[in-house]
Write a protein that holds these residues in place. Structure first.
Motif, PDB file in Angstrom:
ATOM      1  N   TRP A 170       0.870  -1.245   0.108  1.00  0.00           N
ATOM      2  CA  TRP A 170      -0.018   0.059  -0.037  1.00  0.00           C
ATOM      3  C   TRP A 170       0.817   1.106   0.143  1.00  0.00           C
ATOM      4  CZ3 TRP A 170      -4.707  -1.989  -0.550  1.00  0.00           C
ATOM      5  CH2 TRP A 170      -5.000  -3.160   0.034  1.00  0.00           C
ATOM      6  N   HIS A 171       0.281   2.222  -0.825  1.00  0.00           N
ATOM      7  CA  HIS A 171       1.247   3.416  -0.939  1.00  0.00           C
ATOM      8  C   HIS A 171       0.706   4.420   0.301  1.00  0.00           C
ATOM      9  CE1 HIS A 171       2.748   7.153  -2.287  1.00  0.00           C
ATOM     10  NE2 HIS A 171       1.674   7.907  -2.391  1.00  0.00           N
ATOM     11  N   GLN A 172       1.477   4.848   1.165  1.00  0.00           N
ATOM     12  CA  GLN A 172       1.152   5.616   2.282  1.00  0.00           C
ATOM     13  C   GLN A 172       0.072   4.754   3.076  1.00  0.00           C
ATOM     14  OE1 GLN A 172       0.145   9.550   0.234  1.00  0.00           O
ATOM     15  NE2 GLN A 172       1.366  10.215   1.709  1.00  0.00           N
ATOM     16  N   PRO A 173       0.513   3.817   3.699  1.00  0.00           N
ATOM     17  CA  PRO A 173      -0.413   2.815   4.156  1.00  0.00           C
ATOM     18  C   PRO A 173      -1.203   3.072   5.440  1.00  0.00           C
ATOM     19  CG  PRO A 173       1.880   2.094   4.524  1.00  0.00           C
ATOM     20  CD  PRO A 173       1.937   3.261   3.627  1.00  0.00           C
ATOM     21  N   HIS A 174      -0.633   4.134   5.940  1.00  0.00           N
ATOM     22  CA  HIS A 174      -1.395   4.575   7.436  1.00  0.00           C
ATOM     23  C   HIS A 174      -2.492   5.748   7.002  1.00  0.00           C
ATOM     24  CE1 HIS A 174       1.134   2.164   9.816  1.00  0.00           C
ATOM     25  NE2 HIS A 174       2.220   2.602   9.218  1.00  0.00           N
ATOM     26  N   LYS A 175      -2.486   6.000   5.792  1.00  0.00           N
ATOM     27  CA  LYS A 175      -3.525   7.263   5.516  1.00  0.00           C
ATOM     28  C   LYS A 175      -4.661   6.468   4.854  1.00  0.00           C
ATOM     29  CE  LYS A 175      -3.493  11.510   2.884  1.00  0.00           C
ATOM     30  NZ  LYS A 175      -2.472  12.490   1.964  1.00  0.00           N
ATOM     31  N   PHE A 176      -5.767   7.338   5.118  1.00  0.00           N
ATOM     32  CA  PHE A 176      -7.074   6.869   4.583  1.00  0.00           C
ATOM     33  C   PHE A 176      -7.283   7.232   3.264  1.00  0.00           C
ATOM     34  CE2 PHE A 176     -11.816   7.056   4.471  1.00  0.00           C
ATOM     35  CZ  PHE A 176     -11.999   5.765   4.814  1.00  0.00           C
ATOM     36  N   MET A 177      -7.325   6.390   2.258  1.00  0.00           N
ATOM     37  CA  MET A 177      -7.341   7.019   0.795  1.00  0.00           C
ATOM     38  C   MET A 177      -8.280   5.948   0.070  1.00  0.00           C
ATOM     39  SD  MET A 177      -3.247   7.641   0.247  1.00  0.00           S
ATOM     40  CE  MET A 177      -3.479   7.586  -1.298  1.00  0.00           C
ATOM     41  N   PRO A 178      -9.520   6.416   0.087  1.00  0.00           N
ATOM     42  CA  PRO A 178     -10.385   5.547  -0.784  1.00  0.00           C
ATOM     43  C   PRO A 178     -10.067   5.478  -2.269  1.00  0.00           C
ATOM     44  CG  PRO A 178     -11.780   6.857   0.717  1.00  0.00           C
ATOM     45  CD  PRO A 178     -10.333   7.257   0.902  1.00  0.00           C
ATOM     46  N   ASP A 179      -9.325   6.502  -2.763  1.00  0.00           N
ATOM     47  CA  ASP A 179      -9.170   6.342  -4.119  1.00  0.00           C
ATOM     48  C   ASP A 179      -8.231   5.367  -4.719  1.00  0.00           C
ATOM     49  OD1 ASP A 179     -10.513   8.616  -5.692  1.00  0.00           O
ATOM     50  OD2 ASP A 179      -9.413   9.926  -4.196  1.00  0.00           O
ATOM     51  N   ARG A 180      -7.413   4.682  -3.642  1.00  0.00           N
ATOM     52  CA  ARG A 180      -6.657   3.557  -4.050  1.00  0.00           C
ATOM     53  C   ARG A 180      -7.394   2.437  -4.391  1.00  0.00           C
ATOM     54  NH1 ARG A 180      -3.055   2.968  -0.320  1.00  0.00           N
ATOM     55  NH2 ARG A 180      -3.602   4.413   1.475  1.00  0.00           N
ATOM     56  N   TRP A 181      -8.786   2.401  -4.255  1.00  0.00           N
ATOM     57  CA  TRP A 181      -9.543   1.128  -4.689  1.00  0.00           C
ATOM     58  C   TRP A 181     -10.159   1.523  -5.970  1.00  0.00           C
ATOM     59  CZ3 TRP A 181      -9.128  -3.219  -2.100  1.00  0.00           C
ATOM     60  CH2 TRP A 181      -8.624  -3.158  -0.663  1.00  0.00           C
ATOM     61  N   LEU A 182     -10.054   2.622  -6.703  1.00  0.00           N
ATOM     62  CA  LEU A 182     -10.504   3.043  -7.930  1.00  0.00           C
ATOM     63  C   LEU A 182      -9.538   2.694  -9.100  1.00  0.00           C
ATOM     64  CD1 LEU A 182     -12.755   6.080  -6.802  1.00  0.00           C
ATOM     65  CD2 LEU A 182     -13.498   3.453  -6.810  1.00  0.00           C
ATOM     66  N   ASP A 183     -10.032   2.199 -10.248  1.00  0.00           N
ATOM     67  CA  ASP A 183      -8.919   2.041 -11.300  1.00  0.00           C
ATOM     68  C   ASP A 183      -9.129   3.649 -12.076  1.00  0.00           C
ATOM     69  OD1 ASP A 183     -11.267   2.279 -13.016  1.00  0.00           O
ATOM     70  OD2 ASP A 183     -11.419   0.099 -13.362  1.00  0.00           O
ATOM     71  N   HIS A 184      -8.160   3.508 -13.336  1.00  0.00           N
ATOM     72  CA  HIS A 184      -8.312   4.856 -13.960  1.00  0.00           C
ATOM     73  C   HIS A 184      -9.517   5.171 -14.563  1.00  0.00           C
ATOM     74  CE1 HIS A 184      -7.738   1.675 -16.908  1.00  0.00           C
ATOM     75  NE2 HIS A 184      -8.285   2.469 -17.901  1.00  0.00           N
ATOM     76  N   ASN A 185     -10.467   4.132 -14.538  1.00  0.00           N
ATOM     77  CA  ASN A 185     -11.827   4.786 -15.097  1.00  0.00           C
ATOM     78  C   ASN A 185     -12.819   4.995 -14.020  1.00  0.00           C
ATOM     79  OD1 ASN A 185     -11.359   4.285 -17.895  1.00  0.00           O
ATOM     80  ND2 ASN A 185     -11.203   2.018 -17.575  1.00  0.00           N
ATOM     81  N   GLY A 186     -12.344   4.938 -12.680  1.00  0.00           N
ATOM     82  CA  GLY A 186     -13.230   5.348 -11.530  1.00  0.00           C
ATOM     83  C   GLY A 186     -14.088   3.960 -11.250  1.00  0.00           C
TER      84      GLY A 186
END
Length: 493
Positions: free
Chosen positions: A401-417
């Motif tokens: 995980w990139h910046q694993p301790h940060k809450f980042m929902p966008d990490r679960w979306l692909d380039h098409n959203g």
């Protein structure tokens, strides 16, 4: 004199090699003394100490606790390999898991044929009763709507989230298990919650003899029963089984094989159809303990995940607004969310996934046990060794995980959203052959209840206060959210 010194030296060396020194073929870690193991004198939590083991020894390490040899795995691929091995499918013979049953029953602690039968049956029931079926979805709508009404009672007045969260989740499981829902304040609901609370409260004490079983050989039985709450646990378990035996008896009197209403009906059908099958393991006591497993595993985890989601949205208002805009666009005013709406709400799904990852509710999952000698990552794993997945280590690892301790929902979306849920390093429901059977049901609940809440309400940090995203102190194996004030507002008012 010299001969005596040599003999004593030889004896001490042999004792060290046989009893005190960890065999070199085992994974590195803490070994300690016979019968006692390694018992550190520290205020650091178990999780902090296991993290230190990982930092010192790497992705696989060992800690002998009492007589129990525990191996911790900190790498996703290693966990996946281990938990798919047939010889690592056992469960610890702990009273904490077995609930002092001679024959482990239900689905969490059972092994062998009984586990196989109960897993097959439960998965089939979840497919037949869940996965968008009208009765269960309707129950989720009812409970979510009632929960919104309870939250509206504390609008604009900072307060902890109400007990109604627990009631809502319990009622959803109750609908699946027994085909009914309790009204708020129902005495039978209070009785059920009291039984569950009493049983869970006693498990902490029961766990001590699990790690030091030799205590049974040196302490009087009456002292063991009082000191470690063994009698309390046994009496509370009896209350639970008696509670459900009445409900099962009611189902027997109204049972219609052509109209199966719930999981209890499905189990009764299973008992009748397989009564002459030599591989049949079903009986009413097993049904009662299977129901217990479903409530313990399903209600607490889902309730706590919903609360974590509210905390994360309160502390990230821009994410909350984005999620609510997506909900508004997907749902015409006055309509209720269904599972068919999921493809139109990828950000909501991303928030759920990220909440499961960052909160990492179950720190180590449920331990597996080796049923025969094996090897893993080049080390010997003797029969009887307990193997734990360090879920938090994996969920917070920069390896996955990139910046694993940060809450980042966008990490679960692909380039098409679109939602991209197939990611290495994600195991909130475990992995392998004993992966949690209730995963699909939990996702349903989180999506429908969560969407209903944020459709009507918003959460925020109260003025001049803060909201902690650290788990409740003192909880060793679960990341339980702290009870704390949240400000709830009605959207559009």
């Amino acid at each position: 004199m010299v001969v005596q010194v040599v003999l004593w030296g030889t004896l001490l060396l042999l004792m060290w090699l046989v009893f005190l020194k960890k065999p070199s073929a085992l994974p590195p870690g803490r070994w300690g003394l016979p019968l006692i193991g390694y018992v550190p004198i520290t205020r650091r939590s178990i999780e902090q100490q296991v993290t230190e083991l990982r930092d010192k020894y790497g992705d696989i390490n060992l800690w002998r606790m009492g007589t129990q040899v525990m191996v911790f795995l900190h790498d996703y691929q290693l966990i996946k390999e281990a938990f798919n091995r047939p010889e690592i499918q056992g469960r610890p013979q702990w009273e904490t898991l077995r609930l002092r049953e001679t024959q482990p029953s239900g689905i969490v602690s059972s092994i062998g044929l009984r586990w196989h039968n109960n897993r097959r049956f439960t998965l089939q029931q979840l497919r037949d009763l869940g996965m968008g079926k009208s009765k269960l979805v309707a129950a989720m709508h009812t409970q979510a709507t009632q929960l919104v009404e309870e939250l509206k009672k504390q609008v604009d007045s900072p307060a902890p989230l109400p007990h109604a969260f627990n009631v809502a989740v319990v009622n959803i499981i109750w609908q699946m298990v027994a085909g009914t829902q309790f009204a708020p304040g129902d005495p039978k609901l209070k009785e059920f919650e009291n039984i569950m609370d009493s049983l869970l409260e006693s498990l902490d004490r029961i766990a001590i003899p699990d790690f030091f079983p030799w205590l049974h050989n040196i302490l009087p039985s009456w002292f063991m029963a009082r000191m470690f709450k063994l009698d309390m646990a046994e009496n509370t378990k009896k209350r639970f089984l008696d509670f459900f035996s009445g409900i099962i008896a009611e189902h027997r009197t109204t049972f219609d094989p052509d109209n199966l209403r719930d999981l209890i009906d499905g189990y009764l059908m299973e008992m009748d159809e397989r009564k002459d099958d030599p591989n049949n393991t079903s009986d009413e006591r097993d049904l009662g303990l299977l129901i217990f497993d479903l409530f313990v595993a399903g209600s607490e985890a889902t309730k706590d995940t919903l609360i974590w989601m509210i905390y994360y949205m309160a502390t990230n208002p821009h994410m909350q607004r984005r999620m609510q805009a997506e909900i508004d666009k997907a749902l015409p005013r006055g309509t209720q969310v269904t599972l068919q709406d999921r493809p139109r709400m990828p950000y909501m799904e991303a928030v759920i996934h990220e909440t499961l990852r960052v909160s990492s509710l179950s720190t180590y999952g449920i331990q597996h046990q080796g049923t025969e000698d094996t090897t893993l990552a080049g080390y010997i794993i003797p029969k009887g060794t307990l193997i734990s997945s360090s879920n938090t280590s994996v969920h917070h690892s920069p390896r996955y995980w990139h910046q694993p301790h940060k809450f980042m929902p966008d990490r679960w979306l692909d380039h098409n959203g679109k939602l991209d849920s197939k990611k290495e390093g994600f195991l909130p429901f475990g992995v392998g052959r004993r992966q949690c059977v209730g995963e699909s049901l939990a996702h349903m609940e989180l999506f429908i209840v969560g969407t209903t809440l944020f459709l009507s309400l918003s959460s925020s940090v109260p003025p001049d206060k803060s909201l902690s995203l650290s788990p409740l102190p003192g909880t060793q194996i679960l990341h339980v959210p702290m009870p704390q004030d949240v400000l709830v507002t009605v959207r559009g008012e």
